[in-house]
Design a protein around this motif. Structure first.
Motif, PDB file in Angstrom:
ATOM      1  N   ILE A   1       0.704  -1.255   0.042  1.00 25.47           N
ATOM      2  CA  ILE A   1      -0.037  -0.051  -0.011  1.00 25.47           C
ATOM      3  C   ILE A   1       0.885   1.141  -0.267  1.00 25.47           C
ATOM      4  CG2 ILE A   1      -1.725   1.329   1.086  1.00 25.47           C
ATOM      5  CD1 ILE A   1      -2.652  -1.286   2.423  1.00 25.47           C
ATOM      6  N   VAL A   2       0.860   2.142  -0.915  1.00 21.19           N
ATOM      7  CA  VAL A   2       1.478   2.989  -1.293  1.00 21.19           C
ATOM      8  C   VAL A   2       1.010   4.228  -0.315  1.00 21.19           C
ATOM      9  CG1 VAL A   2       2.710   4.981  -2.709  1.00 21.19           C
ATOM     10  CG2 VAL A   2       2.626   2.471  -3.305  1.00 21.19           C
ATOM     11  N   LEU A   3       1.794   4.827   0.778  1.00 20.17           N
ATOM     12  CA  LEU A   3       1.106   5.617   1.565  1.00 20.17           C
ATOM     13  C   LEU A   3       1.429   7.297   1.253  1.00 20.17           C
ATOM     14  CD1 LEU A   3       1.856   4.012   5.167  1.00 20.17           C
ATOM     15  CD2 LEU A   3      -0.102   3.719   3.808  1.00 20.17           C
ATOM     16  N   SER A   4       2.657   7.294   0.674  1.00 19.61           N
ATOM     17  CA  SER A   4       3.162   8.556   0.308  1.00 19.61           C
ATOM     18  C   SER A   4       4.468   8.116  -0.753  1.00 19.61           C
ATOM     19  CB  SER A   4       3.520   9.609   1.293  1.00 19.61           C
ATOM     20  OG  SER A   4       4.617   8.915   2.005  1.00 19.61           O
ATOM     21  N   LYS A   5       5.157   9.181  -1.032  1.00 19.06           N
ATOM     22  CA  LYS A   5       6.312   8.815  -1.858  1.00 19.06           C
ATOM     23  C   LYS A   5       7.397   8.329  -1.209  1.00 19.06           C
ATOM     24  CE  LYS A   5       5.345  12.831  -5.123  1.00 19.06           C
ATOM     25  NZ  LYS A   5       5.917  14.137  -5.832  1.00 19.06           N
ATOM     26  N   GLU A   6       7.241   8.783   0.180  1.00 18.40           N
ATOM     27  CA  GLU A   6       8.190   7.971   0.925  1.00 18.40           C
ATOM     28  C   GLU A   6       7.975   6.889   1.767  1.00 18.40           C
ATOM     29  OE1 GLU A   6       7.128  11.347   1.260  1.00 18.40           O
ATOM     30  OE2 GLU A   6       8.728  12.371  -0.228  1.00 18.40           O
ATOM     31  N   LYS A   7       6.569   6.616   2.001  1.00 15.78           N
ATOM     32  CA  LYS A   7       6.159   5.350   2.869  1.00 15.78           C
ATOM     33  C   LYS A   7       5.362   4.427   2.049  1.00 15.78           C
ATOM     34  CE  LYS A   7       7.989   6.800   7.032  1.00 15.78           C
ATOM     35  NZ  LYS A   7       8.696   8.108   6.614  1.00 15.78           N
ATOM     36  N   VAL A   8       5.765   3.264   2.294  1.00 13.17           N
ATOM     37  CA  VAL A   8       5.057   2.039   1.835  1.00 13.17           C
ATOM     38  C   VAL A   8       4.698   1.094   2.860  1.00 13.17           C
ATOM     39  CG1 VAL A   8       5.219   0.176   0.203  1.00 13.17           C
ATOM     40  CG2 VAL A   8       6.067   2.303  -0.634  1.00 13.17           C
ATOM     41  N   LEU A   9       3.525   0.737   3.013  1.00 11.44           N
ATOM     42  CA  LEU A   9       3.223  -0.248   3.822  1.00 11.44           C
ATOM     43  C   LEU A   9       3.089  -1.611   2.989  1.00 11.44           C
ATOM     44  CD1 LEU A   9       1.996  -0.961   6.707  1.00 11.44           C
ATOM     45  CD2 LEU A   9      -0.224  -0.602   5.874  1.00 11.44           C
ATOM     46  N   SER A  10       3.980  -2.499   3.652  1.00 16.12           N
ATOM     47  CA  SER A  10       4.062  -3.741   2.916  1.00 16.12           C
ATOM     48  C   SER A  10       3.801  -4.854   3.786  1.00 16.12           C
ATOM     49  CB  SER A  10       5.786  -3.762   2.344  1.00 16.12           C
ATOM     50  OG  SER A  10       5.812  -5.190   2.209  1.00 16.12           O
ATOM     51  N   PRO A  11       3.270  -5.934   3.177  1.00 11.54           N
ATOM     52  CA  PRO A  11       3.120  -7.316   4.046  1.00 11.54           C
ATOM     53  C   PRO A  11       4.302  -7.897   4.291  1.00 11.54           C
ATOM     54  CG  PRO A  11       2.391  -7.533   1.448  1.00 11.54           C
ATOM     55  CD  PRO A  11       2.597  -6.161   1.860  1.00 11.54           C
ATOM     56  N   ASP A  12       5.635  -7.586   4.163  1.00  7.11           N
ATOM     57  CA  ASP A  12       6.682  -8.127   4.222  1.00  7.11           C
ATOM     58  C   ASP A  12       7.486  -7.149   5.291  1.00  7.11           C
ATOM     59  OD1 ASP A  12       6.528 -10.082   2.219  1.00  7.11           O
ATOM     60  OD2 ASP A  12       7.133  -8.708   0.691  1.00  7.11           O
ATOM     61  N   SER A  13       6.909  -6.309   5.851  1.00  7.06           N
ATOM     62  CA  SER A  13       7.335  -5.491   6.865  1.00  7.06           C
ATOM     63  C   SER A  13       6.750  -5.746   8.209  1.00  7.06           C
ATOM     64  CB  SER A  13       7.232  -3.838   6.645  1.00  7.06           C
ATOM     65  OG  SER A  13       5.727  -3.830   6.679  1.00  7.06           O
ATOM     66  N   LYS A  14       7.383  -5.332   9.158  1.00  5.64           N
ATOM     67  CA  LYS A  14       7.013  -5.506  10.535  1.00  5.64           C
ATOM     68  C   LYS A  14       5.563  -5.106  10.847  1.00  5.64           C
ATOM     69  CE  LYS A  14       7.745  -4.841  15.473  1.00  5.64           C
ATOM     70  NZ  LYS A  14       8.728  -4.001  16.561  1.00  5.64           N
ATOM     71  N   GLU A  15       5.306  -3.698  10.429  1.00 10.42           N
ATOM     72  CA  GLU A  15       4.221  -2.827  10.532  1.00 10.42           C
ATOM     73  C   GLU A  15       3.160  -3.643   9.676  1.00 10.42           C
ATOM     74  OE1 GLU A  15       7.597  -0.411  11.310  1.00 10.42           O
ATOM     75  OE2 GLU A  15       7.175  -1.841   9.537  1.00 10.42           O
ATOM     76  N   GLY A  16       3.322  -3.825   8.459  1.00 13.25           N
ATOM     77  CA  GLY A  16       2.296  -4.725   7.507  1.00 13.25           C
ATOM     78  C   GLY A  16       2.274  -6.080   7.704  1.00 13.25           C
TER      79      GLY A  16
END
Length: 449
Positions: free
Chosen positions: A141-156
């Protein structure tokens, strides 16, 4: 003959009770189905609450109660919404919002309580929140140019199981505030169904609390307005987690009072080296008691504040434990450390500034039916719950520290909280709402058991 008559009478009464119980069960199921708040309406309510920037602000100087304008606004909005539903509302001067829905039963059952908090954290950027609602189709999920929420990340990491769900997320520059606007929306929806339906229920108490994210949500609670028997705190993460126990949190602040003297004349002048005394006290904490050596239901001790005030030094100590035996062990360590400091530094004064329980383990005071009622309700909505210990504090644990009943920490669809990656799952918030309705229904039938 006499015994046969008694047995026959018991059977008749049991049959009558069974008929009444089944009639109430059918009535409540129909009322819940007819008057349940839709996901769309719940979303509208949630988005309205997220718009109010009701962060809490910790007073670092006085460690005292503070209130932001956003919290005042949020309390007023919640009160107005509850009044619009026909409920009697009390907003106290400290901006707790209380609602009690009286019992409409002819018999007594335990009072059910539901709490959540109206503030959110400052642990990430917290102003200018811009939420987006999406139907998640998988992937990043592209949140902004700088931030992406990825299912492979801790947050996602939870995203992998959320394809097809409705998500509310930030633009990557602020947190969302779903902790605990999710709970606010779910609790208000429970109140709406109770007020608009003919559902049979015992007394239900609601409270929307300020200042939870600075650890003070029970600081000014009024037990005349909120003191339930069976208690649920709508403030948990995810879609299945229910906290059934938590740390007891003891805050211990001690001041070491120095006495100044030239080091060359230290013995004659009675130097009191408060820095050395404070350092010895901190060093007395055994390595195996430190937080980096604990997990699960293991406790810990941590000196997290070491501050100078002239020639005096101030130490803040966190003491956390699940097991009362650990608490007794930590108390003995503190007492021995202070005794050793007094012996080794006779010219240093020691003043205990704070020694109090901020969170109490809710497991010590849960109503015996608290878990049973939630589990029975979960079965009604085909929901599997994951009961676990929580390595932290909740409004319920703060209430327990005030001498009230402990309560379960119930999921409310929060994910990646206190971060710019924070997001909410609408379907999970709705499930929390339905779970509370069915729990109230289950409690209403306790007299038939």
């Amino acid at each position: 003959m006499k015994n046969s008559l008694i047995l026959a009478l018991v059977c008749v009464l049991a049959g009558s009770i069974s008929v009444e119980a089944n009639a109430q069960k059918t009535r409540n199921e129909k009322q819940i189905a007819k008057h349940a708040v839709s996901q769309e309406k719940l979303l509208d309510r949630l988005m309205k609450y997220i718009e109010v920037e009701s962060w809490s602000l910790y007073d670092n100087v006085n460690n005292d109660w503070t209130m932001t304008d956003g919290q005042v606004e949020m309390a007023a909005m919640l009160a107005a919404d509850a009044k619009a539903l026909g409920a009697e509302v009390y907003v106290c001067p400290d901006n707790y919002v209380y609602v009690t829905v009286p019992s409409n039963l002819k018999y007594d059952v335990p009072t059910v309580g539901i709490s959540c908090h109206l503030d959110y954290s400052q642990e990430a950027a917290y102003q200018g929140i811009k939420p987006s609602v999406v139907k998640y189709e998988g992937g990043d999920i592209v949140l902004s140019k700088e931030k992406v929420l990825s299912p492979d990340s801790k947050e996602g990491r939870d995203l992998k199981g959320l394809v097809g769900k409705t998500l509310i997320h930030t633009d990557g520059t602020t947190l969302l505030g779903g902790d605990c606007k999710n709970g606010c929306a779910a609790a208000m929806s429970v109140l709406e169904t109770l007020m608009k339906s003919d559902m049979k229920h015992g007394e239900v108490q609601f409270v929307w609390c300020p200042n939870e994210d600075i650890g003070m949500s029970a600081m000014k609670i009024d037990s005349k307005h909120f003191n339930p028997d069976i208690y649920y705190d709508l403030d948990g993460e995810g879609a299945t987690e229910v906290g059934i126990s938590n740390f007891t949190a003891r805050e211990f602040y001690v001041r070491f009072i120095g006495k100044d003297a030239h080091p060359g004349e230290a013995k004659a002048m009675g130097l009191g080296d408060a820095l050395a005394a404070a350092a010895e006290f901190v060093a007395a904490i055994p390595i195996d008691c430190r937080p980096e050596h604990s997990e699960g239901t293991q406790g810990y001790m941590q000196a997290y504040g070491f501050q100078q005030n002239g020639i005096d030094w101030f130490v803040k100590l966190r003491i956390r434990y699940f097991d009362k035996a650990d608490g007794e062990r930590y108390d003995a360590i503190v007492n021995q450390a202070l005794a050793d400091v007094r012996r080794d530094h006779p010219n240093v004064g020691i003043e205990i500034h704070t020694d109090e329980i901020r969170y109490e383990n809710v497991a010590y005071s849960l109503h015996p039916e608290c878990i049973n009622m939630l589990s029975a309700a979960a079965a009604k909505i085909n929901k599997e719950l994951d009961y676990k210990a929580t390595r932290g504090g909740t409004t319920a644990s703060m209430m327990a520290a005030k001498g009230l009943k402990g309560g379960l920490l119930v999921f409310s669809g929060q994910h990646a909280i206190h971060s710019v990656y924070e997001y909410t799952v609408l379907e999970e918030v709705h499930e929390a709402y339905m779970l509370m309705l069915h729990t109230i229904d289950e409690v209403s039938k306790l007299s038939f058991r």
